[in-house]
Design a protein around this motif. Structure first.
Motif, mmCIF file in Angstrom:
data_model
loop_
_atom_site.group_PDB
_atom_site.id
_atom_site.type_symbol
_atom_site.label_atom_id
_atom_site.label_comp_id
_atom_site.label_asym_id
_atom_site.label_seq_id
_atom_site.Cartn_x
_atom_site.Cartn_y
_atom_site.Cartn_z
ATOM 1 N N GLY A 182 0.815 -1.208 0.000
ATOM 2 C CA GLY A 182 0.000 0.000 0.000
ATOM 3 C C GLY A 182 0.843 1.250 0.000
ATOM 4 O O GLY A 182 1.942 1.300 -0.525
ATOM 5 N N GLY A 183 0.370 2.316 0.620
ATOM 6 C CA GLY A 183 1.127 3.545 0.752
ATOM 7 C C GLY A 183 1.826 3.588 2.094
ATOM 8 O O GLY A 183 1.405 4.320 3.001
ATOM 9 N N ASN A 184 2.876 2.785 2.243
ATOM 10 C CA ASN A 184 3.562 2.609 3.528
ATOM 11 C C ASN A 184 2.613 2.049 4.597
ATOM 12 O O ASN A 184 2.753 2.338 5.789
ATOM 13 N N SER A 185 1.650 1.234 4.153
ATOM 14 C CA SER A 185 0.653 0.693 5.073
ATOM 15 C C SER A 185 1.252 -0.400 5.944
ATOM 16 O O SER A 185 2.247 -1.035 5.589
ATOM 17 N N ASP A 186 0.629 -0.646 7.082
ATOM 18 C CA ASP A 186 1.027 -1.738 7.961
ATOM 19 C C ASP A 186 0.889 -3.053 7.188
ATOM 20 O O ASP A 186 -0.188 -3.390 6.697
ATOM 21 N N PRO A 187 1.978 -3.835 7.067
ATOM 22 C CA PRO A 187 1.914 -5.070 6.272
ATOM 23 C C PRO A 187 1.339 -6.265 7.016
ATOM 24 O O PRO A 187 1.321 -7.372 6.472
ATOM 25 N N ILE A 242 -0.236 -14.408 3.636
ATOM 26 C CA ILE A 242 0.818 -15.222 3.039
ATOM 27 C C ILE A 242 1.455 -16.166 4.048
ATOM 28 O O ILE A 242 2.352 -16.946 3.704
ATOM 29 N N GLY A 243 1.018 -16.101 5.291
ATOM 30 C CA GLY A 243 1.471 -17.037 6.298
ATOM 31 C C GLY A 243 2.902 -16.840 6.749
ATOM 32 O O GLY A 243 3.570 -17.809 7.124
ATOM 33 N N GLY A 244 3.395 -15.607 6.739
ATOM 34 C CA GLY A 244 4.761 -15.384 7.198
ATOM 35 C C GLY A 244 5.128 -13.914 7.175
ATOM 36 O O GLY A 244 4.472 -13.091 6.520
ATOM 37 N N THR A 245 6.193 -13.573 7.877
ATOM 38 C CA THR A 245 6.671 -12.194 7.956
ATOM 39 C C THR A 245 7.578 -11.879 6.778
ATOM 40 O O THR A 245 8.440 -12.690 6.419
ATOM 41 N N LEU A 246 7.393 -10.726 6.177
ATOM 42 C CA LEU A 246 8.270 -10.284 5.099
ATOM 43 C C LEU A 246 9.701 -10.188 5.603
ATOM 44 O O LEU A 246 9.949 -9.714 6.711
ATOM 45 N N GLN A 247 10.652 -10.605 4.780
ATOM 46 C CA GLN A 247 12.055 -10.450 5.155
ATOM 47 C C GLN A 247 12.550 -9.030 4.905
ATOM 48 O O GLN A 247 13.459 -8.556 5.585
ATOM 49 N N PHE A 259 3.522 -15.809 -4.320
ATOM 50 C CA PHE A 259 4.314 -15.039 -3.358
ATOM 51 C C PHE A 259 4.520 -15.847 -2.075
ATOM 52 O O PHE A 259 5.604 -15.825 -1.482
ATOM 53 N N ARG A 260 3.505 -16.556 -1.659
ATOM 54 C CA ARG A 260 3.637 -17.409 -0.475
ATOM 55 C C ARG A 260 4.739 -18.446 -0.696
ATOM 56 O O ARG A 260 5.535 -18.728 0.202
ATOM 57 N N ASP A 261 4.814 -18.980 -1.909
ATOM 58 C CA ASP A 261 5.832 -19.986 -2.224
ATOM 59 C C ASP A 261 7.240 -19.417 -2.149
ATOM 60 O O ASP A 261 8.140 -20.037 -1.578
#
Length: 512
Positions: free
Chosen positions: A251-256, A263-268, A501-503
């Motif tokens: 988003g526009g610097n939105s809370d991810p 996606i079942g996980g935290t972005l790296q 993306f989840r993969d």
């Protein structure tokens, strides 16, 4: 792509001064540069000592550790990870003699796994040479040769990625060095996104211990330009020694958080974009990201023009930003005016980068100085935007980011783009060559593909990620927002994109 903030540029050429107050900075691992520098140093030493030191033939490898790696005894010693949908069978016409074929009754991944762990108890700092021959069956696919070092403290994955076709056998190699005592080494060959009508052929799987030294007790000289063998590590500024980190702008610097739940996980990595007056907010967001396990990759538009910044007017602003980021409990990647093509005088932008890089380096130990370009202009556009013209100089940039997109399905001037972009030919080889030449790391700071592209080629995202690892990139970051999209459907909204993306996030974190 993400031009969220705008700033007027002026063009007078400044006189550039280098900031004279260096602060001790810990050496940061450069993915492509370390082995090159070490090799040149060893070659120089060898030249001074004469050729005798490295003239001896290498000592023979240890015995073969992979059980039935040539599959002459059928599938004995090997299994799949999911017998409900995966089949392992012996087939003729392998690379040499017999081979095995991995099939799946449902589209998805296939895994060739050793029944008994190939090494039952490790000793630290032992290097193994691992290899396999692979070929696609039915349709091309990507995959990975992998060794999982499993102990009571967790699992460390050593891996190399491949892209297999249906025509030729490909030799995949991996040099890995153990880091723990008493761990087990689990040997695997993976195929990603295998269709129900195809699969993966594997032959001549091998794993042997590599002698630590050559005859005469002199270390073997490394291959110039190759990464040093060993476990994946991360430098103090967040650059991984192997593997590709997965991230996104949301988003526009939105809370991810909501996207991460889907996606079942935290972005790296998390990409965010800021104006010159938003330093405190950017730092607070970076702090929160680090606390959640994300590496902040932040872009700033500047408080002054490029030429003014290059002349020193923005030194205090850059110093304040760097000192605040230096107080955070983790690495941060920062870029100043990403995608500059067409926004002003290129020479001013380059001079600005030269001015700011020493400020960042001299006043932090955890902040990586990055520069972000579109990539298309540099390799396929006007000569003024060539990589050589945009480069501020070796030793200044920790990581170069590019922002390539798959434009299939977009409409411009009434015409629909029907070209499915292939980053493995259009961008990745060029970036690997440039990064290796200039001793820096590289990655994708933004990418996206349309809903139409995802429907036509549902494996495009995983393939692009796997190709990046093959060409030595370290970051793959998706532009998951409709901002500045000009009508293109970049956001990850449908199951096709979401599953892809989840993969790749799962692969990045777990190697499978």
């Amino acid at each position: 792509m993400s031009e969220i903030f705008a700033i007027h540029q002026t063009s007078p050429t400044p006189t550039v001064e280098v900031r004279p107050t260096p602060k001790p900075r810990r050496v940061a691992f450069r993915r492509n540069g370390v082995a090159t520098i070490l090799a040149l140093a060893l070659i120089s030493v060898a030249g001074n000592l004469g050729t005798a030191a490295f003239a001896a033939e290498p000592a023979p490898f240890g015995p073969e550790l992979a059980a039935n790696g040539g599959f002459e005894n059928g599938t004995a010693g090997w299994r799949t990870n999911d017998r409900a949908v995966q089949e392992l069978r012996s087939v003729p016409d392998g690379h040499e003699g017999m081979a095995v074929e991995l099939l799946t009754s449902a589209p998805g991944g296939v895994v060739l796994n050793d029944v008994e762990n190939t090494v039952l108890r490790t000793t630290p700092n032992v290097t193994y040479a691992v290899s396999a021959w692979v070929k696609a069956a039915g349709t091309a696919l990507s995959g990975q040769l992998r060794v999982r070092e499993s102990s009571s403290s967790g699992v460390l994955t050593h891996a190399t990625t491949f892209a297999a076709d249906t025509q030729t056998w490909q030799h995949v190699t991996l040099d890995m060095t153990t880091s723990t005592t008493g761990a087990k080494l689990d040997l695997n060959v993976l195929g990603w996104d295998a269709p129900s009508t195809g699969g993966l052929l594997v032959d001549d799987v091998s794993m042997k211990e590599v002698p630590a030294v050559r005859s005469g007790d002199h270390p073997a000289p490394p291959v110039v330009g190759s990464p040093a063998p060993g476990s994946c590590t991360t430098s103090q500024i967040g650059i991984p020694s192997c593997g590709v980190l997965v991230g996104a702008a949301v988003g526009g610097n939105s809370d991810p958080a909501a996207f991460e739940r889907s996606i079942g996980g935290t972005l790296q990595i998390r990409r965010t974009y800021w104006g010159g007056k938003n330093v405190d907010k950017a730092v607070a967001t970076a702090k929160a990201d680090i606390a959640q396990g994300r590496l902040p990759w932040i872009s700033f538009k500047l408080p002054y023009s490029w030429s003014e910044m290059a002349a020193g007017k923005g030194d205090a602003w850059a110093l304040d930003l760097t000192q605040k980021l230096a107080q955070l409990n983790g690495p941060v990647w920062v870029a100043f005016h990403h995608e500059p093509e067409g926004d002003g005088n290129t020479a001013d932008w380059v001079q600005m980068q030269r001015r700011l890089a020493p400020i960042v380096h001299n006043n932090s130990n955890n902040v990586a100085f990055t520069m972000i370009l579109t990539g298309w202009h540099e390799f396929h556009g006007a000569p003024q935007y060539s990589m050589d013209n945009m480069w501020p100089g070796d030793g200044l940039v920790d990581l170069v980011g590019i922002d390539p997109y798959n434009w299939y399905g977009t409409v411009k001037n009434g015409k629909t783009n029907n070209n499915m972009d292939n980053f493995a030919t259009a961008f990745y080889p060029q970036m690997r060559a440039f990064a290796s030449k200039h001793h820096t790391s590289w990655g994708v700071a933004e990418t996206g593909y349309t809903d139409a592209a995802a429907h036509l080629d549902p494996s495009w995202l995983v393939r692009s990620y796997a190709d990046m690892e093959r060409f030595g990139g370290v970051a793959f970051t998706y532009f998951n927002t409709s901002l500045n999209s000009n009508g293109a459907s970049w956001p990850i909204t449908g199951d096709e994109k979401l599953n892809q993306f989840r993969d790749i996030l799962k692969i990045a974190k777990n190697g499978k």
